[in-house]
Write a protein that holds these residues in place. Structure first.
Motif, PDB file in Angstrom:
ATOM      1  N   GLN A 166       0.938  -1.436  -0.008  1.00 15.33           N
ATOM      2  CA  GLN A 166       0.004   0.144  -0.014  1.00 15.33           C
ATOM      3  C   GLN A 166       0.759   1.378  -0.080  1.00 15.33           C
ATOM      4  N   ILE A 167       1.796   1.276   0.956  1.00 16.35           N
ATOM      5  CA  ILE A 167       2.715   2.381   0.860  1.00 16.35           C
ATOM      6  C   ILE A 167       3.572   2.616  -0.351  1.00 16.35           C
ATOM      7  N   PHE A 168       3.856   1.437  -1.016  1.00 19.23           N
ATOM      8  CA  PHE A 168       4.444   1.632  -2.365  1.00 19.23           C
ATOM      9  C   PHE A 168       3.681   2.158  -3.395  1.00 19.23           C
ATOM     10  N   ILE A 169       2.383   1.659  -3.418  1.00 22.47           N
ATOM     11  CA  ILE A 169       1.478   2.412  -4.331  1.00 22.47           C
ATOM     12  C   ILE A 169       1.240   3.826  -4.187  1.00 22.47           C
ATOM     13  N   SER A 170       1.162   4.299  -3.047  1.00 22.10           N
ATOM     14  CA  SER A 170       0.973   5.376  -2.738  1.00 22.10           C
ATOM     15  C   SER A 170       1.973   6.310  -3.059  1.00 22.10           C
ATOM     16  N   PHE A 171       3.342   6.081  -2.888  1.00 16.10           N
ATOM     17  CA  PHE A 171       4.427   6.509  -3.215  1.00 16.10           C
ATOM     18  C   PHE A 171       4.444   6.696  -5.088  1.00 16.10           C
ATOM     19  N   SER A 211      -0.922  22.331  -7.827  1.00 18.52           N
ATOM     20  CA  SER A 211      -2.408  22.086  -7.634  1.00 18.52           C
ATOM     21  C   SER A 211      -2.776  20.857  -6.485  1.00 18.52           C
ATOM     22  N   VAL A 212      -1.574  20.087  -6.413  1.00 15.08           N
ATOM     23  CA  VAL A 212      -1.989  18.975  -5.419  1.00 15.08           C
ATOM     24  C   VAL A 212      -1.690  19.350  -3.973  1.00 15.08           C
ATOM     25  N   ASP A 213      -1.412  20.677  -4.052  1.00 13.70           N
ATOM     26  CA  ASP A 213      -1.179  21.121  -2.461  1.00 13.70           C
ATOM     27  C   ASP A 213      -2.312  20.895  -1.705  1.00 13.70           C
ATOM     28  N   PHE A 214      -3.663  20.652  -1.888  1.00 12.97           N
ATOM     29  CA  PHE A 214      -4.737  20.458  -1.301  1.00 12.97           C
ATOM     30  C   PHE A 214      -4.434  19.160  -0.369  1.00 12.97           C
ATOM     31  N   LEU A 215      -3.737  18.270  -0.629  1.00 13.51           N
ATOM     32  CA  LEU A 215      -3.306  16.970  -0.100  1.00 13.51           C
ATOM     33  C   LEU A 215      -2.536  17.130   1.061  1.00 13.51           C
ATOM     34  N   LYS A 216      -1.962  18.441   1.219  1.00 19.01           N
ATOM     35  CA  LYS A 216      -0.888  18.539   2.196  1.00 19.01           C
ATOM     36  C   LYS A 216      -1.357  18.293   3.557  1.00 19.01           C
ATOM     37  N   PRO A 217      -2.766  18.733   3.954  1.00 19.32           N
ATOM     38  CA  PRO A 217      -3.197  18.457   5.330  1.00 19.32           C
ATOM     39  C   PRO A 217      -3.053  17.101   5.828  1.00 19.32           C
ATOM     40  N   LEU A 218      -3.351  16.076   4.788  1.00 22.23           N
ATOM     41  CA  LEU A 218      -3.182  14.554   5.150  1.00 22.23           C
ATOM     42  C   LEU A 218      -1.678  14.440   5.611  1.00 22.23           C
ATOM     43  N   GLY A 219      -0.755  14.885   4.779  1.00 20.67           N
ATOM     44  CA  GLY A 219       0.649  14.749   5.215  1.00 20.67           C
ATOM     45  C   GLY A 219       1.025  15.217   6.675  1.00 20.67           C
ATOM     46  N   ASP A 220       0.412  16.468   6.836  1.00 16.27           N
ATOM     47  CA  ASP A 220       0.647  16.958   7.972  1.00 16.27           C
ATOM     48  C   ASP A 220       0.066  16.292   9.190  1.00 16.27           C
ATOM     49  N   LEU A 221      -1.019  15.897   8.904  1.00 15.27           N
ATOM     50  CA  LEU A 221      -1.717  14.961  10.151  1.00 15.27           C
ATOM     51  C   LEU A 221      -0.869  13.728  10.322  1.00 15.27           C
ATOM     52  N   PHE A 222      -0.445  12.930   9.516  1.00 14.13           N
ATOM     53  CA  PHE A 222       0.526  11.706   9.647  1.00 14.13           C
ATOM     54  C   PHE A 222       1.664  12.144  10.389  1.00 14.13           C
ATOM     55  N   LEU A 223       2.459  13.298   9.868  1.00 15.33           N
ATOM     56  CA  LEU A 223       3.652  13.785  10.463  1.00 15.33           C
ATOM     57  C   LEU A 223       3.552  13.957  12.041  1.00 15.33           C
ATOM     58  N   ARG A 224       2.164  14.775  12.337  1.00 17.32           N
ATOM     59  CA  ARG A 224       1.916  15.139  13.696  1.00 17.32           C
ATOM     60  C   ARG A 224       1.504  13.555  14.360  1.00 17.32           C
ATOM     61  N   LYS A 267      -1.122   2.463   9.962  1.00 20.31           N
ATOM     62  CA  LYS A 267      -2.250   1.942   9.209  1.00 20.31           C
ATOM     63  C   LYS A 267      -2.629   3.127   7.980  1.00 20.31           C
ATOM     64  N   PHE A 268      -2.304   4.492   8.556  1.00 15.62           N
ATOM     65  CA  PHE A 268      -2.653   5.654   8.097  1.00 15.62           C
ATOM     66  C   PHE A 268      -1.439   5.921   7.009  1.00 15.62           C
ATOM     67  N   ALA A 269      -0.373   5.371   7.103  1.00 17.89           N
ATOM     68  CA  ALA A 269       0.842   5.694   6.345  1.00 17.89           C
ATOM     69  C   ALA A 269       0.688   6.012   5.099  1.00 17.89           C
ATOM     70  N   PRO A 270       0.033   4.862   4.248  1.00 17.22           N
ATOM     71  CA  PRO A 270      -0.082   5.262   2.828  1.00 17.22           C
ATOM     72  C   PRO A 270      -0.726   6.519   2.239  1.00 17.22           C
ATOM     73  N   ILE A 271      -1.973   6.826   3.118  1.00 18.73           N
ATOM     74  CA  ILE A 271      -2.442   8.151   2.885  1.00 18.73           C
ATOM     75  C   ILE A 271      -1.294   9.316   3.178  1.00 18.73           C
ATOM     76  N   GLY A 272      -0.875   9.267   4.516  1.00 12.93           N
ATOM     77  CA  GLY A 272       0.035  10.082   4.798  1.00 12.93           C
ATOM     78  C   GLY A 272       1.216  10.575   3.879  1.00 12.93           C
ATOM     79  N   ILE A 273       1.673   9.351   3.531  1.00 14.95           N
ATOM     80  CA  ILE A 273       2.714   9.485   2.510  1.00 14.95           C
ATOM     81  C   ILE A 273       2.427  10.373   1.260  1.00 14.95           C
TER      82      ILE A 273
END
Ligand code: ASP
Length: 413
Positions: A8-13, A26-39, A186-192
Protein backbone atom coordinates in the motif's frame (compact mmCIF):
# COMPACT_ATOMS: atom_id res chain seq x y z
CA UNK A 1 -8.15 -8.25 -2.11
CA UNK A 2 -6.25 -7.01 0.92
CA UNK A 3 -2.86 -5.53 0.17
CA UNK A 4 -0.22 -5.57 2.85
CA UNK A 5 1.06 -2.32 4.29
CA UNK A 6 4.34 -2.26 2.36
CA UNK A 7 2.51 -2.69 -0.95
CA UNK A 8 0.00 0.00 0.00
CA UNK A 9 2.78 2.42 0.93
CA UNK A 10 4.57 1.64 -2.30
CA UNK A 11 1.47 2.27 -4.37
CA UNK A 12 0.85 5.61 -2.67
CA UNK A 13 4.47 6.49 -3.35
CA UNK A 14 4.08 5.89 -7.08
CA UNK A 15 0.71 7.66 -7.03
CA UNK A 16 2.31 10.68 -5.36
CA UNK A 17 4.95 10.88 -8.08
CA UNK A 18 2.33 10.67 -10.80
CA UNK A 19 -0.05 13.20 -9.20
CA UNK A 20 2.72 15.66 -8.33
CA UNK A 21 4.31 15.31 -11.74
CA UNK A 22 1.08 15.75 -13.67
CA UNK A 23 -0.80 18.34 -11.62
CA UNK A 24 2.11 20.37 -10.19
CA UNK A 25 1.35 22.61 -7.25
CA UNK A 26 -2.41 22.11 -7.56
CA UNK A 27 -1.99 18.91 -5.50
CA UNK A 28 -1.25 21.13 -2.51
CA UNK A 29 -4.70 20.41 -1.18
CA UNK A 30 -3.39 16.97 -0.11
CA UNK A 31 -0.91 18.59 2.27
CA UNK A 32 -3.05 18.47 5.45
CA UNK A 33 -3.12 14.67 5.14
CA UNK A 34 0.67 14.65 5.19
CA UNK A 35 0.81 17.05 8.10
CA UNK A 36 -1.65 14.93 10.03
CA UNK A 37 0.51 11.83 9.52
CA UNK A 38 3.61 13.71 10.57
CA UNK A 39 1.95 14.94 13.75
CA UNK A 40 0.70 11.45 14.51
CA UNK A 41 4.14 9.87 14.30
CA UNK A 42 5.79 12.72 16.14
CA UNK A 43 3.45 12.40 19.06
CA UNK A 44 4.57 8.82 19.61
CA UNK A 45 8.31 9.49 19.76
CA UNK A 46 9.01 10.59 23.33
CA UNK A 47 6.80 8.11 25.23
CA UNK A 48 7.94 5.31 22.89
CA UNK A 49 11.65 5.94 23.46
CA UNK A 50 11.21 6.39 27.18
CA UNK A 51 9.20 3.24 27.77
CA UNK A 52 11.03 0.88 25.40
CA UNK A 53 14.45 2.02 26.51
CA UNK A 54 13.64 1.69 30.21
CA UNK A 55 12.36 -1.83 29.59
CA UNK A 56 15.32 -2.65 27.35
CA UNK A 57 17.89 -1.58 29.92
CA UNK A 58 16.07 -3.00 32.93
CA UNK A 59 15.52 -6.39 31.31
CA UNK A 60 19.13 -6.85 30.29
CA UNK A 61 20.31 -6.45 33.91
CA UNK A 62 23.94 -6.66 32.87
CA UNK A 63 25.66 -3.27 32.96
CA UNK A 64 28.76 -4.74 31.28
CA UNK A 65 26.74 -5.82 28.28
CA UNK A 66 25.18 -2.36 28.07
CA UNK A 67 28.59 -0.74 28.07
CA UNK A 68 29.71 -3.06 25.32
CA UNK A 69 26.61 -2.32 23.23
CA UNK A 70 27.24 1.40 23.71
CA UNK A 71 30.86 1.22 22.58
CA UNK A 72 30.05 -0.96 19.57
CA UNK A 73 27.20 1.31 18.51
CA UNK A 74 29.18 4.50 18.74
CA UNK A 75 32.22 3.00 16.97
CA UNK A 76 30.01 1.72 14.17
CA UNK A 77 28.31 5.10 13.83
CA UNK A 78 31.59 7.01 13.66
CA UNK A 79 33.24 4.53 11.29
CA UNK A 80 30.38 4.38 8.79
CA UNK A 81 29.97 8.16 8.83
CA UNK A 82 33.66 8.62 8.00
CA UNK A 83 33.33 6.16 5.09
CA UNK A 84 30.17 7.97 3.95
CA UNK A 85 31.89 11.32 3.68
CA UNK A 86 34.79 9.78 1.75
CA UNK A 87 32.36 8.17 -0.71
CA UNK A 88 30.53 11.51 -1.01
CA UNK A 89 33.75 13.37 -1.80
CA UNK A 90 34.88 10.71 -4.29
CA UNK A 91 31.61 10.68 -6.23
CA UNK A 92 31.53 14.47 -6.24
CA UNK A 93 35.03 14.68 -7.67
CA UNK A 94 34.06 12.20 -10.36
CA UNK A 95 30.91 14.06 -11.39
CA UNK A 96 32.28 17.60 -10.90
CA UNK A 97 28.85 19.07 -10.10
CA UNK A 98 30.13 22.63 -9.73
CA UNK A 99 31.84 22.98 -13.09
CA UNK A 100 30.04 24.91 -15.80
CA UNK A 101 27.01 25.69 -13.59
CA UNK A 102 25.26 28.94 -14.28
CA UNK A 103 23.40 30.32 -11.27
CA UNK A 104 23.11 34.08 -10.80
CA UNK A 105 24.48 34.79 -7.31
CA UNK A 106 23.24 38.36 -6.93
CA UNK A 107 20.06 37.83 -4.95
CA UNK A 108 20.81 34.55 -3.20
CA UNK A 109 20.58 34.59 0.58
CA UNK A 110 22.13 32.23 3.09
CA UNK A 111 19.37 30.79 5.29
CA UNK A 112 19.51 32.73 8.56
CA UNK A 113 19.94 29.67 10.75
CA UNK A 114 22.95 28.56 8.71
CA UNK A 115 24.73 31.83 9.30
CA UNK A 116 24.45 31.46 13.09
CA UNK A 117 27.37 30.29 15.18
CA UNK A 118 27.17 26.51 15.84
CA UNK A 119 27.61 25.11 19.40
CA UNK A 120 30.99 23.88 20.61
CA UNK A 121 31.42 20.09 20.98
CA UNK A 122 31.77 20.44 24.80
CA UNK A 123 28.45 22.24 25.12
CA UNK A 124 26.86 19.59 22.92
CA UNK A 125 28.15 16.86 25.25
CA UNK A 126 27.06 18.69 28.42
CA UNK A 127 23.63 19.16 26.92
CA UNK A 128 23.04 15.42 26.97
CA UNK A 129 22.43 15.68 30.72
CA UNK A 130 18.96 17.12 31.29
CA UNK A 131 18.55 19.63 34.10
CA UNK A 132 14.93 18.66 34.20
CA UNK A 133 13.91 15.35 32.59
CA UNK A 134 10.31 16.45 32.23
CA UNK A 135 11.35 19.60 30.40
CA UNK A 136 13.50 17.37 28.17
CA UNK A 137 10.47 15.25 27.35
CA UNK A 138 8.30 18.28 26.78
CA UNK A 139 10.89 19.76 24.44
CA UNK A 140 11.37 16.43 22.65
CA UNK A 141 15.13 16.43 23.28
CA UNK A 142 15.92 12.85 22.32
CA UNK A 143 19.45 12.59 23.71
CA UNK A 144 18.27 13.87 27.09
CA UNK A 145 15.35 11.45 27.09
CA UNK A 146 17.76 8.60 26.31
CA UNK A 147 19.90 9.70 29.24
CA UNK A 148 16.92 9.75 31.59
CA UNK A 149 15.63 6.37 30.40
CA UNK A 150 19.06 4.73 30.72
CA UNK A 151 19.27 5.84 34.32
CA UNK A 152 15.77 4.69 35.25
CA UNK A 153 16.44 1.34 33.59
CA UNK A 154 19.76 0.87 35.38
CA UNK A 155 18.35 1.93 38.73
CA UNK A 156 15.44 -0.51 38.38
CA UNK A 157 18.00 -3.31 38.06
CA UNK A 158 19.99 -2.09 41.06
CA UNK A 159 16.90 -1.72 43.28
CA UNK A 160 15.61 -5.19 42.39
CA UNK A 161 12.37 -6.51 43.88
CA UNK A 162 10.97 -3.19 45.11
CA UNK A 163 11.24 -1.62 41.66
CA UNK A 164 9.21 -4.35 39.99
CA UNK A 165 5.99 -2.28 39.88
CA UNK A 166 7.91 0.48 38.07
CA UNK A 167 9.32 -2.04 35.63
CA UNK A 168 5.93 -3.56 34.97
CA UNK A 169 4.43 -0.13 34.44
CA UNK A 170 6.97 0.70 31.75
CA UNK A 171 6.60 -2.75 30.23
CA UNK A 172 2.86 -2.28 29.80
CA UNK A 173 3.35 1.26 28.66
CA UNK A 174 5.83 0.13 25.98
CA UNK A 175 3.29 -2.29 24.60
CA UNK A 176 0.64 0.37 24.52
CA UNK A 177 3.01 2.65 22.60
CA UNK A 178 3.77 -0.11 20.08
CA UNK A 179 0.10 -0.65 19.58
CA UNK A 180 -0.40 3.04 18.94
CA UNK A 181 2.47 2.96 16.43
CA UNK A 182 0.76 0.08 14.66
CA UNK A 183 -2.51 1.97 14.44
CA UNK A 184 -0.80 5.11 13.14
CA UNK A 185 1.07 3.08 10.53
CA UNK A 186 -2.20 1.98 9.01
CA UNK A 187 -2.61 5.59 7.99
CA UNK A 188 0.90 5.70 6.44
CA UNK A 189 -0.13 5.19 2.79
CA UNK A 190 -2.45 8.19 2.89
CA UNK A 191 0.01 10.25 4.92
CA UNK A 192 2.82 9.56 2.49
CA UNK A 193 0.67 10.56 -0.43
CA UNK A 194 -0.12 13.83 1.35
CA UNK A 195 3.54 14.50 2.09
CA UNK A 196 5.11 13.50 -1.18
CA UNK A 197 2.72 14.66 -3.90
CA UNK A 198 2.94 18.39 -2.99
CA UNK A 199 6.75 18.19 -2.80
CA UNK A 200 6.96 16.60 -6.23
CA UNK A 201 4.45 19.11 -7.53
CA UNK A 202 6.57 21.95 -6.22
CA UNK A 203 9.93 20.68 -7.46
CA UNK A 204 9.24 20.23 -11.13
CA UNK A 205 12.18 19.29 -13.29
CA UNK A 206 12.77 22.97 -14.07
CA UNK A 207 13.92 23.70 -10.50
CA UNK A 208 16.18 20.69 -10.49
CA UNK A 209 17.82 20.92 -13.93
CA UNK A 210 20.62 23.43 -13.28
CA UNK A 211 21.64 21.47 -10.22
CA UNK A 212 20.92 18.02 -11.56
CA UNK A 213 24.53 16.93 -11.11
CA UNK A 214 24.42 17.79 -7.40
CA UNK A 215 21.26 15.74 -7.04
CA UNK A 216 22.80 12.88 -9.01
CA UNK A 217 26.03 12.96 -6.99
CA UNK A 218 24.15 12.84 -3.66
CA UNK A 219 21.79 10.09 -4.83
CA UNK A 220 24.52 7.96 -6.41
CA UNK A 221 26.83 8.27 -3.41
CA UNK A 222 23.94 7.40 -1.06
CA UNK A 223 23.03 4.29 -3.02
CA UNK A 224 26.69 3.22 -3.26
CA UNK A 225 27.14 3.70 0.48
CA UNK A 226 24.06 1.63 1.28
CA UNK A 227 25.01 -1.14 -1.12
CA UNK A 228 28.67 -1.35 -0.23
CA UNK A 229 28.79 -0.52 3.46
CA UNK A 230 25.44 -1.63 4.89
CA UNK A 231 25.09 -4.80 2.80
CA UNK A 232 28.53 -5.95 3.86
CA UNK A 233 28.06 -5.00 7.51
CA UNK A 234 24.68 -6.68 8.01
CA UNK A 235 25.87 -9.81 6.21
CA UNK A 236 29.25 -10.16 7.91
CA UNK A 237 28.39 -9.07 11.46
CA UNK A 238 24.65 -9.44 11.58
CA UNK A 239 24.21 -12.65 9.59
CA UNK A 240 21.33 -11.02 7.70
CA UNK A 241 21.28 -11.10 3.89
CA UNK A 242 21.19 -7.68 2.20
CA UNK A 243 17.91 -8.43 0.40
CA UNK A 244 16.18 -9.32 3.64
CA UNK A 245 17.69 -6.29 5.30
CA UNK A 246 16.60 -3.75 2.69
CA UNK A 247 13.18 -5.36 2.39
CA UNK A 248 12.71 -5.28 6.15
CA UNK A 249 13.56 -1.61 6.48
CA UNK A 250 11.74 -0.56 3.30
CA UNK A 251 8.60 0.95 4.93
CA UNK A 252 10.72 3.09 7.26
CA UNK A 253 12.89 4.12 4.30
CA UNK A 254 9.81 5.34 2.43
CA UNK A 255 8.58 7.23 5.48
CA UNK A 256 12.03 8.82 5.85
CA UNK A 257 12.05 9.77 2.18
CA UNK A 258 8.65 11.42 2.49
CA UNK A 259 9.16 13.16 5.82
CA UNK A 260 12.87 14.07 5.59
CA UNK A 261 13.09 13.53 9.33
CA UNK A 262 14.96 10.69 11.03
CA UNK A 263 13.45 11.64 14.37
CA UNK A 264 9.97 11.62 12.86
CA UNK A 265 10.59 8.22 11.27
CA UNK A 266 11.89 6.69 14.50
CA UNK A 267 8.73 4.85 15.61
CA UNK A 268 8.54 3.16 12.20
CA UNK A 269 12.25 2.35 12.19
CA UNK A 270 11.98 0.71 15.61
CA UNK A 271 8.98 -1.31 14.53
CA UNK A 272 10.58 -2.52 11.28
CA UNK A 273 13.84 -3.43 12.95
CA UNK A 274 12.13 -5.37 15.74
CA UNK A 275 9.55 -7.13 13.66
CA UNK A 276 11.16 -7.62 10.26
CA UNK A 277 14.80 -7.95 11.19
CA UNK A 278 14.38 -9.75 14.51
CA UNK A 279 16.48 -7.36 16.56
CA UNK A 280 15.67 -7.60 20.29
CA UNK A 281 14.10 -4.60 21.91
CA UNK A 282 16.91 -4.12 24.39
CA UNK A 283 19.26 -3.40 21.48
CA UNK A 284 16.98 -1.48 19.12
CA UNK A 285 15.56 0.71 21.89
CA UNK A 286 19.03 2.04 22.56
CA UNK A 287 20.73 1.92 19.14
CA UNK A 288 17.92 3.48 17.09
CA UNK A 289 17.00 6.61 19.10
CA UNK A 290 20.70 7.32 19.50
CA UNK A 291 21.22 6.82 15.76
CA UNK A 292 18.31 9.07 14.83
CA UNK A 293 20.04 11.78 16.82
CA UNK A 294 23.75 11.37 16.10
CA UNK A 295 24.22 9.01 13.13
CA UNK A 296 23.75 10.77 9.81
CA UNK A 297 25.62 9.05 7.00
CA UNK A 298 23.40 10.53 4.31
CA UNK A 299 23.95 13.99 5.74
CA UNK A 300 27.72 13.41 5.70
CA UNK A 301 27.55 12.37 2.05
CA UNK A 302 25.53 15.46 1.21
CA UNK A 303 27.98 17.72 3.02
CA UNK A 304 30.90 16.17 1.16
CA UNK A 305 29.21 16.70 -2.19
CA UNK A 306 28.19 20.24 -1.23
CA UNK A 307 31.75 21.22 -0.27
CA UNK A 308 33.12 19.99 -3.62
CA UNK A 309 30.28 21.68 -5.49
CA UNK A 310 30.77 25.02 -3.77
CA UNK A 311 34.56 24.89 -4.18
CA UNK A 312 34.20 24.20 -7.89
CA UNK A 313 31.55 26.86 -8.33
CA UNK A 314 33.83 29.52 -6.85
CA UNK A 315 36.90 28.08 -8.59
CA UNK A 316 38.65 27.18 -5.31
CA UNK A 317 41.11 24.29 -5.05
CA UNK A 318 40.84 21.96 -2.09
CA UNK A 319 44.17 20.82 -0.65
CA UNK A 320 44.64 17.41 0.95
CA UNK A 321 44.83 19.14 4.33
CA UNK A 322 41.51 20.86 3.68
CA UNK A 323 39.92 17.59 2.59
CA UNK A 324 41.08 15.94 5.81
CA UNK A 325 39.60 18.83 7.78
CA UNK A 326 36.36 18.40 5.84
CA UNK A 327 36.20 14.69 6.77
CA UNK A 328 36.73 15.44 10.46
CA UNK A 329 34.35 18.37 10.72
CA UNK A 330 31.70 16.56 8.72
CA UNK A 331 31.75 13.65 11.16
CA UNK A 332 31.24 16.17 13.99
CA UNK A 333 28.67 18.16 12.02
CA UNK A 334 26.61 15.09 11.26
CA UNK A 335 26.63 14.15 14.96
CA UNK A 336 25.37 17.62 15.78
CA UNK A 337 22.70 17.56 13.07
CA UNK A 338 19.19 17.17 14.46
CA UNK A 339 16.97 14.56 12.80
CA UNK A 340 14.61 17.15 11.37
CA UNK A 341 14.15 18.50 7.84
CA UNK A 342 16.83 20.87 6.66
CA UNK A 343 19.14 20.48 9.66
CA UNK A 344 22.01 19.12 7.56
CA UNK A 345 22.07 22.25 5.45
CA UNK A 346 22.44 24.38 8.57
CA UNK A 347 25.36 22.30 9.80
CA UNK A 348 26.98 22.66 6.39
CA UNK A 349 27.93 26.17 7.55
CA UNK A 350 30.23 24.63 10.16
CA UNK A 351 31.96 22.45 7.54
CA UNK A 352 32.42 25.34 5.11
CA UNK A 353 33.71 27.61 7.85
CA UNK A 354 36.32 25.01 8.89
CA UNK A 355 38.03 25.35 5.49
CA UNK A 356 37.34 29.07 5.03
CA UNK A 357 34.91 28.60 2.19
CA UNK A 358 32.17 31.16 1.44
CA UNK A 359 28.97 30.50 3.39
CA UNK A 360 27.06 32.07 0.50
CA UNK A 361 27.64 28.75 -1.25
CA UNK A 362 24.83 27.30 0.89
CA UNK A 363 22.37 29.58 -0.84
CA UNK A 364 23.26 28.00 -4.19
CA UNK A 365 21.80 24.65 -3.22
CA UNK A 366 19.28 25.76 -0.61
CA UNK A 367 16.55 25.85 -3.23
CA UNK A 368 16.75 22.11 -3.85
CA UNK A 369 17.53 21.13 -0.28
CA UNK A 370 14.35 19.17 0.24
CA UNK A 371 15.10 16.86 -2.66
CA UNK A 372 18.57 16.15 -1.26
CA UNK A 373 17.20 15.91 2.28
CA UNK A 374 14.76 13.15 1.35
CA UNK A 375 17.58 10.93 0.14
CA UNK A 376 20.03 11.73 2.91
CA UNK A 377 17.41 11.09 5.59
CA UNK A 378 16.62 7.71 4.02
CA UNK A 379 20.28 6.72 4.23
CA UNK A 380 20.47 8.13 7.77
CA UNK A 381 17.79 5.78 9.06
CA UNK A 382 18.90 2.78 7.01
CA UNK A 383 22.32 3.31 8.59
CA UNK A 384 20.75 3.28 12.06
CA UNK A 385 18.93 0.06 11.25
CA UNK A 386 22.13 -1.55 9.97
CA UNK A 387 23.79 -0.70 13.28
CA UNK A 388 20.99 -2.40 15.20
CA UNK A 389 21.38 -5.55 13.08
CA UNK A 390 25.16 -5.51 13.43
CA UNK A 391 25.10 -5.00 17.20
CA UNK A 392 22.41 -7.67 17.64
CA UNK A 393 24.40 -10.08 15.49
CA UNK A 394 27.61 -9.59 17.38
CA UNK A 395 25.82 -9.85 20.71
CA UNK A 396 24.37 -13.13 19.51
CA UNK A 397 21.13 -12.48 21.27
CA UNK A 398 18.71 -15.31 20.66
CA UNK A 399 15.16 -14.75 19.54
CA UNK A 400 13.83 -16.37 22.69
CA UNK A 401 15.37 -13.59 24.71
CA UNK A 402 13.16 -11.05 22.97
CA UNK A 403 10.97 -10.71 26.04
CA UNK A 404 8.67 -7.81 25.36
CA UNK A 405 9.18 -8.09 21.61
CA UNK A 406 7.68 -11.49 21.04
CA UNK A 407 4.54 -10.36 22.76
CA UNK A 408 4.58 -7.23 20.67
CA UNK A 409 4.85 -9.20 17.48
CA UNK A 410 1.89 -11.24 18.62
CA UNK A 411 0.02 -8.12 19.64
CA UNK A 412 0.47 -6.73 16.17
CA UNK A 413 -1.60 -9.49 14.58
N1 ASP B 1 16.74 15.68 7.59
C1 ASP B 1 17.85 14.89 8.04
C2 ASP B 1 17.38 13.86 9.03
O1 ASP B 1 16.40 14.02 9.68
C3 ASP B 1 18.94 15.70 8.62
C4 ASP B 1 19.51 16.55 7.54
O2 ASP B 1 18.95 17.59 7.23
O3 ASP B 1 20.53 16.15 6.96
O4 ASP B 1 17.97 12.84 9.17
Amino acid sequence: MKLNLVTQIFISFILAIILGGVFGSSVDFLKPLGDLFLRLIKFIIVPLILSTLVVGVASSSDPKQLGRIGIKTISYYLGTTAIAIIIGLAVAFMLSPGKGVDIPTANLEVPAAAAAEPQSPITTLLNIVPENPFAAMAAGNILQVIFFALFIGLAITFVGEKAQPVYRFFEGFAEVMYRITGIVMKFAPIGILGLLAPIIGQYGLSVLLPLIKVVLAVYIACVLHAIIVYSTAVKVWGGVGPVRFFKGIFPAALVAFSTASSAGTLPVTIRNVNENLGVPNKISSFVLPLGATINMDGTAIYQGVAVVFIAQFYGLDLTLMQLTTVVLTTVLASIGTAGVPGAGMIMLAMVLASVNMPLEGIALIAGIDRVLDMMRTTVNIVGDASAAVVVAGTEKVEDQELGVDSELVAAKQ
